[in-house]
Scaffold this motif. Structure first.
Motif, short mmCIF file in Angstrom:
data_model
loop_
_atom_site.label_atom_id
_atom_site.label_comp_id
_atom_site.label_asym_id
_atom_site.label_seq_id
_atom_site.Cartn_x
_atom_site.Cartn_y
_atom_site.Cartn_z
N ARG A 139 0.83 -1.21 0.00
CA ARG A 139 0.00 0.00 0.00
C ARG A 139 0.87 1.25 0.00
N GLU A 140 1.88 1.30 0.86
CA GLU A 140 2.74 2.48 0.94
C GLU A 140 3.36 2.80 -0.42
N GLU A 169 0.84 4.10 -3.05
CA GLU A 169 0.39 5.46 -2.76
C GLU A 169 1.30 6.51 -3.40
N LEU A 196 -6.17 1.95 -6.44
CA LEU A 196 -5.15 2.92 -6.05
C LEU A 196 -4.01 2.93 -7.06
#
Length: 144
Positions: free
Chosen positions: A55-56, A59, A87
């Motif tokens: 996720r990091e 992003e 995302l």
């Protein structure tokens, strides 16, 4: 992206195949996402049954890059789901290759990115642990 026939790329680059500078994915990966073909500079990430750092990384601006995740080949949980695929699309990633599983197949198949994974699995990953990403085709690890 210009159309490229994989067999022709292999036939015309035999020397690069022999040296290892050109490699093909083994035929163990399933195809997901709307992009059937994708390419770009790679970013590698090594994780095992958790996706906090996935996720990091997603992003951040993808700028047409491809995220290659070494999930250790685990088929006990998914490392990518529909929210992370959306995302990735929104942040401009071209695709994701996972040596592991995904979930939310229908959602991922609606995203305009390419995804390759070993299989789908309904279970969420752990949310503990951390691994560092690299833009140089190697990874260093920090144990959880």
């Amino acid at each position: 992206m210009a159309s490229l026939v994989t067999a022709e790329a292999c036939d015309s680059n035999a020397g690069l195949l022999l040296s290892g500078d050109l490699r093909c994915l083994q035929p163990i990966f399933q195809i997901y996402g709307q992009r059937r073909a994708f390419s770009g500079p790679i970013v590698t990430l090594k994780v095992f049954e958790h996706n906090v750092s996935v996720r990091e990384l997603l992003e951040t601006k993808g700028e047409g890059r491809v995220l290659v995740i070494d999930g250790g080949g685990s088929k006990r949980c998914a490392l990518l789901g529909g929210n992370l695929a959306q995302l990735a699309q929104n942040m401009g990633w071209a695709g994701i290759v996972i040596n592991g599983c995904i979930r939310d197949v229908d959602e991922i198949n609606n995203c305009d990115i390419g995804v390759r994974a070993l299989a789908s699995h309904p279970q969420k990953p752990n949310k503990t642990g951390y691994r560092k990403a690299s833009d140089q085709s190697f990874c260093w690890e920090i144990d959880p």
